[in-house]
Design an enzyme around this catalytic site. Structure first.
Site, PDB file in Angstrom:
ATOM      1  N   GLU A 136      31.975  -3.476  -7.476  1.00 45.45           N
ATOM      2  CA  GLU A 136      32.392  -2.146  -7.117  1.00 45.45           C
ATOM      3  C   GLU A 136      33.217  -2.077  -5.916  1.00 45.45           C
ATOM      4  OE1 GLU A 136      28.637  -0.343  -6.309  1.00 45.45           O
ATOM      5  OE2 GLU A 136      28.612  -1.011  -4.203  1.00 45.45           O
TER       6      GLU A 136
ATOM      7  N   TYR B 258      21.124  -1.974 -14.973  1.00 44.50           N
ATOM      8  CA  TYR B 258      20.384  -1.425 -16.302  1.00 44.50           C
ATOM      9  C   TYR B 258      21.318  -1.238 -17.174  1.00 44.50           C
ATOM     10  CZ  TYR B 258      17.600  -0.475 -11.890  1.00 44.50           C
ATOM     11  OH  TYR B 258      16.942  -0.696 -10.674  1.00 44.50           O
TER      12      TYR B 258
ATOM     13  N   LYS C 132      -4.124  -3.717   7.117  1.00 43.70           N
ATOM     14  CA  LYS C 132      -4.966  -3.158   5.809  1.00 43.70           C
ATOM     15  C   LYS C 132      -5.474  -4.511   5.113  1.00 43.70           C
ATOM     16  CE  LYS C 132      -2.734   1.216   5.658  1.00 43.70           C
ATOM     17  NZ  LYS C 132      -2.206   2.118   5.155  1.00 43.70           N
TER      18      LYS C 132
ATOM     19  N   ILE D 249      14.001  -5.262  -1.214  1.00 48.16           N
ATOM     20  CA  ILE D 249      14.313  -4.146  -1.895  1.00 48.16           C
ATOM     21  C   ILE D 249      14.831  -2.911  -0.878  1.00 48.16           C
ATOM     22  CG2 ILE D 249      13.545  -2.160  -3.493  1.00 48.16           C
ATOM     23  CD1 ILE D 249      13.513  -4.936  -4.857  1.00 48.16           C
ATOM     24  N   THR D 250      14.235  -3.049   0.348  1.00 46.66           N
ATOM     25  CA  THR D 250      14.399  -1.948   1.231  1.00 46.66           C
ATOM     26  C   THR D 250      15.895  -1.479   1.493  1.00 46.66           C
ATOM     27  OG1 THR D 250      12.576  -2.787   2.583  1.00 46.66           O
ATOM     28  CG2 THR D 250      14.074  -1.280   3.581  1.00 46.66           C
ATOM     29  N   GLU D 251      16.114  -0.290   1.626  1.00 45.69           N
ATOM     30  CA  GLU D 251      17.637   0.293   1.573  1.00 45.69           C
ATOM     31  C   GLU D 251      17.719   0.612   3.167  1.00 45.69           C
ATOM     32  OE1 GLU D 251      18.148   2.930  -2.480  1.00 45.69           O
ATOM     33  OE2 GLU D 251      17.506   3.855  -0.918  1.00 45.69           O
TER      34      GLU D 251
ATOM     35  N   THR E 258       0.742  -0.959  -0.021  1.00 47.62           N
ATOM     36  CA  THR E 258       0.094  -0.124   0.021  1.00 47.62           C
ATOM     37  C   THR E 258       0.881   1.173   0.187  1.00 47.62           C
ATOM     38  OG1 THR E 258      -0.347  -0.361   2.498  1.00 47.62           O
ATOM     39  CG2 THR E 258      -1.989  -1.127   1.140  1.00 47.62           C
ATOM     40  N   GLY E 259       2.333   1.197   0.040  1.00 50.12           N
ATOM     41  CA  GLY E 259       2.974   2.444   0.231  1.00 50.12           C
ATOM     42  C   GLY E 259       3.202   2.852  -1.211  1.00 50.12           C
TER      43      GLY E 259
ATOM     44  N   HIS F 246      26.419   3.740  -1.956  1.00 50.74           N
ATOM     45  CA  HIS F 246      26.174   2.319  -1.277  1.00 50.74           C
ATOM     46  C   HIS F 246      26.792   2.190   0.023  1.00 50.74           C
ATOM     47  CE1 HIS F 246      25.325   0.155  -4.992  1.00 50.74           C
ATOM     48  NE2 HIS F 246      24.048   0.843  -4.723  1.00 50.74           N
TER      49      HIS F 246
END
Lengths: 364, 297
Positions: B215, B165, B49, B102-104, B23-24, B254
């Site tokens: 990296e 990407y 929810k 996915i959360t950072e 829902t975010g 990062h």
């Protein structure tokens, strides 16, 4: 968040790890007062968060009160790694017989915290081979493992007891404040065999600071870096004159490499982060345009979820509101790139879809 | 990491997934984009929810409930860092064998706890701080834009999002489609690391070559090469390492991209790859060129 030595030592004291007596001096008179209270000799230590302070002349022993003022001024005005100290730590200079090393650090390969110790502390420890390591269960040092490790370092009696106590307390502190590094180098063995932390280095997990309001007092003063962080940007100052902005840390790193490969010198690294909207592009350009080192700006956006049209609208707004005065070259690639070029038509920005063309434009 | 979780992703026609934090703003946007791509999003989870719906996807209060009703096999997690661990734990404990985180800015101790939990439950967690994973033309469990990716036989493993990407774009343009592109994450600790990815890819006959997008920071690239050398044989491989001119002691966007002393430099990683006979491209556009040479095309 890398804490300063005196801040780290306050945390050490809070869990009962012994540190030399001392106090923080902002001005000369503070140092004189501290020296009188502590008794000479004292050590003046520059409070900057970089390694190699001793070698650089940022740590000075003072034997006579008549030398104090001059030494204080010298340490206070000395830049180390480009940083000047706000404060100087004045400490008693306790005589000691030996230097050890101990730390608790996140081992990325093992994906665990480990305890590291060495019988040789001091400035060369990072290059010396005699390090012993113990992988930790949930970050905690057990008395048994600390005792075994202390024995391997050749410690006994009061020294061994202190070592066990300090290693356990260091791990407790590390877990409590969610540090990714807690280091004592050197850990000094005094003449009576007791152990004291002569130096302290703590680096707290930036991602965990939200649940540690007690550490807020240690956060750094206002800077462009801090201002950028508030906007959600990652900003790092560099030595050159071309500001480099992009969406995604890896992409910006890669752009820095391309700039240098082509003879350019980046002034800064600015990662817009994911979902770079029109407003964020605008904010980043405004911020970088104010950055004195930057004489030109290079924007590299690989559009995807970040829409190229949004990027273009952000750039256009920056021109319309007059926040860009420096030459700007932009690479905007991805879905909607043609539309983005349309939006920017007639503006002073040089826009391309490949990074190679953009680099060329930014360099001339 | 459980290799069967990734096999399941590659081998099933449409892996049913749930979206935690649906829902975010971000969760809802990417639910829509994943559905557009053809990903089988069968449910969402947000405590309190339950009963709502987002882009036609039913929302549940708990993962358990969502799994019971929808038979979901995997989860994508968008829950903010402060509540991330609880949500991820719920997914693992509910028996889901694949979670894409996915959360950072997840505290590293929460990541370590999650890693341990996933190992105990024989589950795979990808991330955190990852763009996710895509099987081009089939399914994407992530936030990557679809355009740069094309179906093919190359596996891409990347520590960075946008750079993945960009690399995929150059590969696709040169005719090197991808069987899978997976972001291992930009944090110091990855619940599925490069070594585990390379071990998994080794057993996949449908994957012809591997591109590693590394990296600065840590030594996962060095460790991975050492691991491959011990094993003896490997798939044809090309590497790229971002950050050759990054300053030391500075976190470069990062949390994991930081050089400490001589630990984590691009130079060390490039030397290690080249020492093992793995060509290193100097810029993203050079990757397909090197790959062509490796595959003798």
């Amino acid at each position: 968040m890398r804490l300063l030595e005196y801040q780290s030592k306050r945390l050490f004291s809070s869990v009962g790890i012994k540190t030399p007596r001392g106090s923080v001096a902002r001005v000369e008179q503070d140092a004189v007062d501290a020296a009188r209270r502590l008794g000479l000799p004292v050590v003046l230590k520059s409070q900057v968060a970089v390694g190699g302070r001793g070698k650089a002349g940022g740590i000075v022993k003072v034997d006579r009160e008549s030398d104090l003022s001059e030494s204080f001024r010298r340490v206070k005005n000395l830049a180390i790694g480009g940083l000047r100290p706000e404060v100087i730590l004045v400490e008693e200079a306790a005589p000691y017989q030996k230097e050890l090393y101990v730390s608790i650090v996140l081992d990325r390969g093992l994906r665990r915290f480990i305890l590291i110790a060495s019988a040789e502390g001091g400035i060369e420890v990072e290059s010396s081979g005699g390090r012993l390591t113990v992988p930790l269960q949930d970050g905690q040092v057990s008395k048994e493992s600390a005792k075994e490790l202390g024995g391997k370092l050749g410690l006994g009696g009061a020294s061994l007891d202190d070592f066990v106590d300090i290693a356990v307390k260091l791990s407790t502190l590390s877990s409590k404040i969610e540090a990714v590094l807690s280091e004592i180098n050197p850990l000094a063995v005094l003449r009576d065999g007791r152990l004291v932390a002569l130096d302290a280095k703590v680096d707290v997990d930036d991602s965990a600071i939200f649940r540690h309001p007690e550490l807020a007092q240690f956060s750094a003063a206002e800077s462009l870096e801090a201002e950028a962080a508030k906007e959600g940007f990652a900003f790092v100052e560099l030595d050159g004159s071309l500001a480099v902005i992009g969406n995604g840390a890896g992409l910006v790193l890669s752009t820095l490499d391309l700039v240098v490969d082509n003879g350019g010198k980046p002034a800064c690294f600015l990662d817009l982060g994911g979902g770079a909207s029109k407003d964020r592009i605008y904010a980043a350009l405004e911020l970088v345009n104010r950055f004195p080192k930057a004489s030109k700006i290079l924007l590299n956006v690989f559009g995807g979820i970040t829409r190229c049209t949004d990027v273009a609208l952000g750039v256009r707004e920056a021109y319309e509101k007059g926040v860009i005065s420096k030459p700007l070259a932009a690479r905007i690639s991805g879905a909607g790139q043609e539309e983005a070029l349309q939006i920017l038509r007639g503006l002073p920005v040089k826009v391309y879809t490949t990074i190679e063309e953009t680099l060329k434009a930014a360099m001339t | 990491m459980n290799p069967q979780s990734l096999d399941m992703l590659l081998d099933s026609a449409g892996l049913p997934i749930i979206v935690q934090g649906i829902t975010g703003k971000i969760g809802s946007l990417h639910t829509e984009l994943m559905l557009e791509y053809g990903t089988k999003v069968v449910g969402g989870v947000v405590p309190g929810k339950g009963g709502q719906s987002v882009h036609g996807v039913p929302v549940f209060n708990t993962v358990k409930e969502a799994v019971a009703v929808t038979s979901a096999k995997a989860s994508i997690n968008f829950v903010p860092a402060a509540f991330f661990f609880g949500a991820a734990e719920e997914a693992v404990r509910s028996g889901l064998k694949l979670t894409v985180a996915i959360t950072e800015q997840v505290p590293v101790r929460d990541t370590l706890k999650l890693l341990k939990l996933s190992e105990e439950n024989n589950a795979t967690v990808i991330g955190p701080n990852t763009p996710g994973v895509i099987v081009p033309s089939r399914t994407k469990i992530g936030i990557m834009p679809p355009d740069p990716f094309e179906k093919g036989k190359v596996a891409v493993f990347s520590r960075s999002g946008t750079l993945m990407y960009e690399v995929a774009y150059h590969l696709s343009r040169s005719g090197f489609g991808q069987a899978i592109a997976l972001g291992i994450g930009g944090d110091p600790i990855n619940c599925t690391n490069l070594i585990e990815c390379l071990d998994w890819v080794h057993g996949r006959k449908d994957i012809e070559a591997v591109v590693v997008v590394g990296e600065i920071g840590g030594d996962v690239e060095e460790k991975a090469v050492e691991h491959l050398s011990k094993k003896g044989n490997r798939k044809p491989m090309v590497a790229y390492v971002a950050g050759r001119y990054a300053p030391k002691e500075k976190k470069m966007g990062h949390a994991g991209a930081i050089i400490l002393g001589s630990y984590g430099t691009a130079e060390s990683k490039i030397k290690t790859f080249e020492g093992a006979g793995i060509p290193v491209a100097l810029r993203p556009a050079e990757i397909p060129v090197k790959l062509g040479q490796v595959l003798k095309r």
